[in-house]
Each structure stands twice: as C-alpha cells, then as structure tokens.
Design an enzyme around this catalytic site. Structure first.
Site, mmCIF file in Angstrom:
data_model
loop_
_atom_site.group_PDB
_atom_site.id
_atom_site.type_symbol
_atom_site.label_atom_id
_atom_site.label_comp_id
_atom_site.label_asym_id
_atom_site.label_seq_id
_atom_site.Cartn_x
_atom_site.Cartn_y
_atom_site.Cartn_z
ATOM 1 N N ASP A 69 0.819 -1.354 0.064
ATOM 2 C CA ASP A 69 0.166 0.127 0.101
ATOM 3 C C ASP A 69 0.915 1.237 0.083
ATOM 4 O O ASP A 69 2.069 1.169 0.408
ATOM 5 C CB ASP A 69 -0.892 -0.008 1.372
ATOM 6 C CG ASP A 69 -1.842 1.080 1.265
ATOM 7 O OD1 ASP A 69 -2.260 1.487 0.111
ATOM 8 O OD2 ASP A 69 -2.431 1.300 2.243
ATOM 9 N N ASP A 99 -4.193 -1.950 5.333
ATOM 10 C CA ASP A 99 -4.642 -1.476 6.477
ATOM 11 C C ASP A 99 -6.025 -1.357 6.604
ATOM 12 O O ASP A 99 -6.577 -1.342 7.822
ATOM 13 C CB ASP A 99 -3.806 0.230 6.732
ATOM 14 C CG ASP A 99 -4.246 1.130 5.715
ATOM 15 O OD1 ASP A 99 -4.943 0.785 4.857
ATOM 16 O OD2 ASP A 99 -3.850 1.973 5.812
ATOM 17 N N ASP A 119 -8.735 -4.335 2.262
ATOM 18 C CA ASP A 119 -7.438 -5.104 1.983
ATOM 19 C C ASP A 119 -7.615 -6.388 2.695
ATOM 20 O O ASP A 119 -6.557 -7.365 2.385
ATOM 21 C CB ASP A 119 -6.274 -4.410 2.675
ATOM 22 C CG ASP A 119 -6.045 -3.050 2.101
ATOM 23 O OD1 ASP A 119 -5.922 -2.793 0.984
ATOM 24 O OD2 ASP A 119 -5.787 -2.068 3.063
#
Length: 742
Positions: free
Chosen positions: A170, A475, A479
């Site tokens: 990410d 996070d 996800d």
C-alpha cells in the site's frame, strides 16, 4: 452541504472525499463514486440526506466480508516443503524396514531379534529433533522480528518472508508518512521548496532564502489565517490539507500565534464542495484583510491582480500560473491557490462576508503544492529489496498521478512510457485483464492505482499463479481478502483496522515499509538456520541407518542399540543442533536472489555433503566397533565407542554447518557463543554417558581408554577436514566462474 467522507478503510483514498449528487455511470470505479456514502466509512464534515438502497451483504463492506469468507489460506513454502520431505522420508523408511524384515525372516532369525533390528533402523532414520528444532528456530525468528517492529501472528510466516519474491505494498502510511506536507511554493513568478527533511525555504537552485517577504510571505500568511486546523507537537486536529499549510509556515520560521493575534478573524465563508474555496475576514489596526484559499479552477477566475516579486501589484498572468500549477500536479502534488484582498477600515467591500459573490476582485499571492511524502527509510528499504531480487509493487486506491510520482521518488523499478514516466495499471484496466495477462502485466508494471478490493485479491492470485511468493500489505477493511490470500499478509499496527489485522500473518508496529524489509532479512536468516540444522542432522540419520541396515543384511551384531540411537538423536539435537538457531545472519543475505518456490528444500550440493558425512560416520562407527571386538573387548565397550564416534563426529561437523559456504574460521569463533555452550554441555553429558555407573547400567555402556578417545577424536577431525576441503574447492570454483563471467 459540504459533505466529506473518510473512505480510506474501504478504498485507500488518503484524503476525505467530497460528495456530490450528480448521476454517475454504473461502471465508475469504487473510489470515484462521489454520489454514494458507504457503510463503515466516516463523515468528516458537512450534512446530507441519503436514501438506503443496499444493506448487509449487498453493501460494499458486505461484499468484502464475502470475499474474505471465500478466501482459502495457503500453506507456507516451508510447510509444503517439509510435508514433501516427510512423505519421501516415510516411504524410504518403510521400504528399508520392510526389506530388513524380509531378509531376517528368509534367513531364519528369531522374530524378536529381527523386530528389534527393524525398530533400530526406523529410529535411526527418523530425525526426531527436527520438529522441535523447527519450532525453536521459528520462535527465535519471531522474537528477533518483534524487536524490529514486525509482530508475527502465525509461526510459519517467519520463514515465508524469506521466500518472498513479490511485495505488493500500500502507499499511504507504508511507503509514505501519511501526513500531507507542503513541499513546493509558487509566488511572485518563482518556485520555492521546503524540503521534508529540513526546515527553511530554498529556491530551485537549493540556496536558502534569507528574508521571507513580499509574495512569499503573503502566500504563507494567507495559508495560516485562512485555516481551521490545530497543530501542536502532540497532535493534529482538522483537515490534513489545512494542517500542512500550518506546518509549512512553522518550518519557514513564522510565529503563527503572533500572526493570529495581529489579524483576528471576524467573519468567514466555510469551505464547501460546491464553491471549492474558503474565505476568512480579519481585522487589524491599519484595516481589514480578506484571505481566500481554494482550487485553481474556482479561484483563478476571481483574481484580477497578482503580487509581483517586489510586492507590487500587477495584472494576473493566468497562463504562467496555470503552467506552474500543471508542473506541480505532474509531480503528484495537490495544488492550492491562495489569494487576498486588503483594504482600509471603512471600505464597504470588506465590511462583511455573505457568500462567494461578496468576495469581489482578489489578488493572487501564490500557490502551495503538497503531497504525502515518501518515508526516507522506505526509499532505502525498497532499494535493498530490489537488490535482493524482490520485486516491489505499489497497489493503492489513490490517484494514478500521485501514485506514479511517489513510486518514482522512492525508486520503484518498472516499465516506463514514451515520456519516461512509470506506467500505471488502473483498476478499470485490471478488471478487464484475464489472470494470465494480468500476471504478465504485473511483471513489468510497478504501480497499480484506483484499485478496488476484489482487484487487490485478483492481483495476488495472478502472481501466485506464476509461482510467486507474495507479501501483501494493507490497513483497511478493503485489504482483508488480499491479506488472507497472500502467502504473507502484512497489516498496519497503528492505522490498520482490526479486520485487516485479523486477516494478516504479520502486523507492523510502526506502519513502515522499512520494517517489512527488516522482516524479510530476518526471514531469510531463519530459513538459512533451518537448512543448516537439516544439513547437520541428516548425516547422523543416514550414518545410523546404514550401520543398522548393513548389520541386518550381513547378519552381524548391531553396533548401536535403539536406546543408544535415541540418546544420540535427542541429546545432540538439543545441545548441538539447536545452537544453530542462534547463528547470526550471513552478511550477503540481502544480496541473494529469492529462492525458487519450486525448488526442493535441499539442493544437490547439500545432499551430496549429507551423504559424504553419513558415509564417513558409517565407516568410523562400524570400523571402530568391529576393531574393538577383534581386540577381544566386550560388545558394551565397542558400542560405547561407536556411539561416541557419532556424537563427536556431529560435534566437529557442527562447526562446518555454521555457514553452508564459508569456512568456520572466516565467520569468527565467538560470533555464536551458544555453540560453545552447547559443545561444552554435550561433552560433559557424553562423559557421564561413558563413565557414570548409572548411565552404564541404563544404556549398556562401558568406560573407554585413552586409545579409543584418540581414535574417536582423530576420526572426528577427519570429518571436519573433508567437509572444509569440499567447501573450499567449491568456493574456489565459484570465484573462477565469477572471474570468467566478469
């Protein structure tokens, strides 16, 4: 009215999203659906009336929950390889035991003797210490990773990190600081920089700006006055964009408290998504000051003048301002235009603020460009991962331009377009690609932007279909499916949601990509130590098995009994083999390419070494056993000598297993002090085994003379010398090949 919603947990968007009522196409990407409010997201400002059209599993968060439930957790590379290794070993032991049993029956031996011999063969061939050693090595790896801010939730995940070939990371908070920061200013026709790592303002040449005045001063002051955020050393409250303006003024040396007291606010027009601007009116002893900030599109048409480099007013040069804004945007910066209007106390144009139409003609004072900057340590970590042969991919819900700019800054390697910019795969493009074509695209493309939850899952599956070992970071709730599907799911400990943490194998205590790099390094070290233990322990099993097998087929007395075999295997595994778990990492560990996931747990070189040492132990134990019998010694003394050949042979061989390629002397005698402790403890225990009366009664042993010890230690030294020579020859050959290649 002015509705903004934080959708980061669902889409990965780093800033609150301004909502509108316009009709959008059904094919619009999730992160761009500005007319919808999603379950589990948070309103940051504004009001709205909405109509519920989906609940439960039909919501976006419900669809993610379904994806999570359908995702199957995969075995780790280590568990798969150990399972394959155990299966092969099981069949070998069963075949050998069966052959031994048949041979004994055909020879007409008593069944009890045959059965004991077959049991001895089975005990000899099974590496009893391997499960315990694996657990301890992995546990030590977990402890080391925790010290480096990586907390493991599943023990086998330690080794998986060392096998990683792809890291899909990410952007926000992992590769970046997760804090909007002003990095560029445009005022008076000139561009300035505020470097993230230092305080003070510099020009484009890097020279420090001594006195901040004129349009640059006005640009920073308007950013402070037209602002509702609160920033202190302890915490930040308010919009991240406004907080960035305050921090920029601090780093430029402004006294914000003094400025606010000199120009107290008396009226305002709050920011709204419709007007795309905010205005505040301030009073002073010398008059009034209107401060305005907003988007270029909303504010530039309202500016008739601009402040020149000397502070004088001149007609606005819209083309130059638009070009400067475009250049900043191309670097992934979010650009705000700042304007003001100053007047005397009695000027009616500044008497009150009713709506945006009451603002009148404005004076442009500058632009401020901000971005969530990359972490400095993330740049180094990405570079080291790529040097180690690990491909790093950015997978984010943020905009393509911002993602590409950050990826370029941190040095991600990928295919570029004709202009030299990194190519970006968008969520819409990913949705149209088949798994095979997506896997090909991900081999070349470093950035995936505007990615939806199911597309993150698709990315992981496409890479795994190409035999990649994938680490995925995340996070948000969005996800979670990809984190569970990945070979190693990595959740953020600070900003991460509980759903993401539950789905992950590892949690980063500091949300930092550098911690992933450190965890990969530790994982490789753990795997190295496991291979060292297996390479050390298997020769004993090979030697013991061959000793028993030859005795069975030759109808000879067993040189070692089943109980003595258990003694050898268990004590040496604990006191000698386990010490390899404390072996420090090899210095070149992050310069190697990742292991091929399809390769076997042991390579050809190590298998050959295992057999060489196993044959040497066979020769030493068998030879000394029958030599003692020929000298008229008792079977108990001969067996005691054979057992000590195995124990001290393993002890000398242990030094060569501290590194699978380098010599024992090159890594330092005291670099692993636990080896010395283990060798000393094993020596004491073996002396008790040989000379203590109660041990002699239990294991049927007899005391040895000095002559037997000379032969035992001499043969153990031969084992050490043979392996050291073999390693040295391979190292010389490797250097010669490298010289020829260079």
């Amino acid at each position: 009215k002015s509705l903004s919603i934080d959708e980061s947990a669902l889409t990965g968007e780093s800033l609150p999203v301004n909502k509108r009522t316009e009709v959008l196409l059904e094919s619009t990407l999730l992160a761009d659906r500005r007319n919808l409010a999603f379950s589990s997201t948070l309103v940051t400002q504004g009001t709205a009336t909405g109509m519920v059209f989906s609940i439960g599993d039909q919501t976006e968060i419900g669809r993610i929950n379904q994806l999570l439930a359908e995702t199957v957790e995969l075995d780790t590379p280590l568990t798969r390889k150990i399972k394959e290794f155990s299966g092969v070993l099981l069949y070998i032991i069963l075949i050998l035991a069966g052959l031994g049993l048949v041979a004994g029956v055909l020879r007409g031996q008593p069944f009890v003797d045959i059965f004991l011999a077959v049991v001895a063969l089975s005990v000899a061939a099974i590496p009893e210490g391997l499960p315990a050693a694996m657990t301890i090595v992995l546990a030590i790896g977990v402890k080391r990773m925790a010290q480096r801010k990586a907390i493991l939730r599943r023990l086998p995940a330690v080794e998986t990190l060392g096998s990683t070939t792809f890291i899909c990371s990410d952007k926000t908070g992992t590769l970046t600081t997760n804090r909007m920061t002003v990095t560029h200013l445009f005022a008076g026709g000139q561009t300035y920089r505020i470097a993230p790592e230092t305080d003070g303002v510099t020009n484009v040449d890097g020279n420090s700006v001594g006195v901040i005045d004129g349009p640059l001063q006005a640009c920073l002051e308007v950013g402070v006055l037209c602002n509702d955020a609160q920033v202190s050393a302890e915490e930040t409250e308010g919009d991240p964009t406004e907080a960035a303006l305050l921090v920029a003024a601090d780093r430029a040396g402004f006294d914000r408290q003094r400025l606010a007291s000199e120009w107290p606010r008396c009226d305002e027009i709050p920011f709204s998504s419709e007007t795309q601007l905010m205005a505040t009116l301030h009073t002073h002893t010398n008059g009034r000051r209107l401060c305005v900030k907003g988007s270029l599109e909303a504010l530039l048409p309202r500016c008739s003048k601009q402040m020149g480099i000397t502070g004088t007013l001149e007609p606005v040069d819209a083309a130059t301002v638009e070009q400067a804004a475009r250049q900043l945007s191309e670097q992934g910066l979010r650009v705000l235009l700042l304007a003001q209007q100053c007047g005397a106390e009695d000027e009616s144009s500044l008497a009150a603020l009713e709506d945006v139409d009451s603002l009148g003609s404005l004076t442009l004072v500058g632009l401020q460009g901000m971005i969530d900057p990359p972490r400095p340590e993330a740049m180094t970590a990405v570079q080291r991962c790529q040097q180690a042969g690990i491909q790093v991919r950015m997978v984010t819900g943020d905009h393509a331009g911002t993602a590409a700019a950050i990826a370029t800054t941190i040095g991600l390697q990928g295919e570029c377009d004709a202009s030299g910019k990194l190519k970006v795969l968008t969520g819409s493009e990913i949705g149209q690609l088949e798994e095979a074509r997506l896997g090909d695209a991900l081999q070349k493309t470093a950035v995936c932007a505007r990615v939806a939850p199911e597309q993150k899952l698709k990315i992981v599956q496409a890479l795994q279909a190409r035999q990649a070992v994938v680490a995925m970071t995340g996070d948000g709730v969005n996800d979670a499916p990809a984190l569970r599907q990945a070979d190693i799911g990595v959740a953020m400990g600070i900003e991460g949601t509980e759903v993401a943490k539950e789905a992950a194998d590892m949690v980063l205590a500091d949300d930092n990509f550098a911690s992933i790099r450190a965890a990969v390094e530790e994982g490789r070290g753990v795997y190295d130590n496991l291979i060292k233990f297996i390479t050390w322990t298997l020769p004993t099993n090979v030697g013991e098995g061959l000793v028993i097998l030859i005795a069975i087929f030759a109808n000879l007395t067993l040189p070692i009994t089943p109980l003595q075999i258990l003694w050898i295997n268990m004590t040496t595994a604990v006191l000698l083999g386990m010490m390899l778990a404390f072996e420090p990492r090899e210095p070149d560990i992050m310069r190697r390419a990742p292991r091929d996931p399809r390769s076997s747990i042991l390579g050809g070189v190590l298998i050959l070494r295992i057999h060489i040492v196993g044959l040497l132990l066979l020769i030493g134990a068998f030879g000394l056993f029958y030599y003692e019998l020929q000298q008229g010694e008792s079977v108990e003394l001969a067996r005691t000598a054979a057992v000590n050949v195995f124990v001290f042979g393993e002890m000398f061989y242990l030094w060569n297993c501290r590194s699978l390629e380098r010599s024992a002397w090159s890594i330092g005698l005291f670099s692993n002090r636990m080896i010395l402790v283990g060798v000393a403890a094993m020596t004491v225990l073996q002396l008790l085994f040989t000379y203590a009366p109660w041990m002699q009664a239990l294991f049927k042993t007899a005391p040895l003379r000095l002559s037997e010890w000379v032969m035992i230690l001499g043969f153990s030294a031969v084992i050490y010398a043979v392996v050291a020579l073999e390693k040295n020859l391979r190292l010389i050959r490797k250097r010669q090949k490298a010289e020829i290649k260079s």
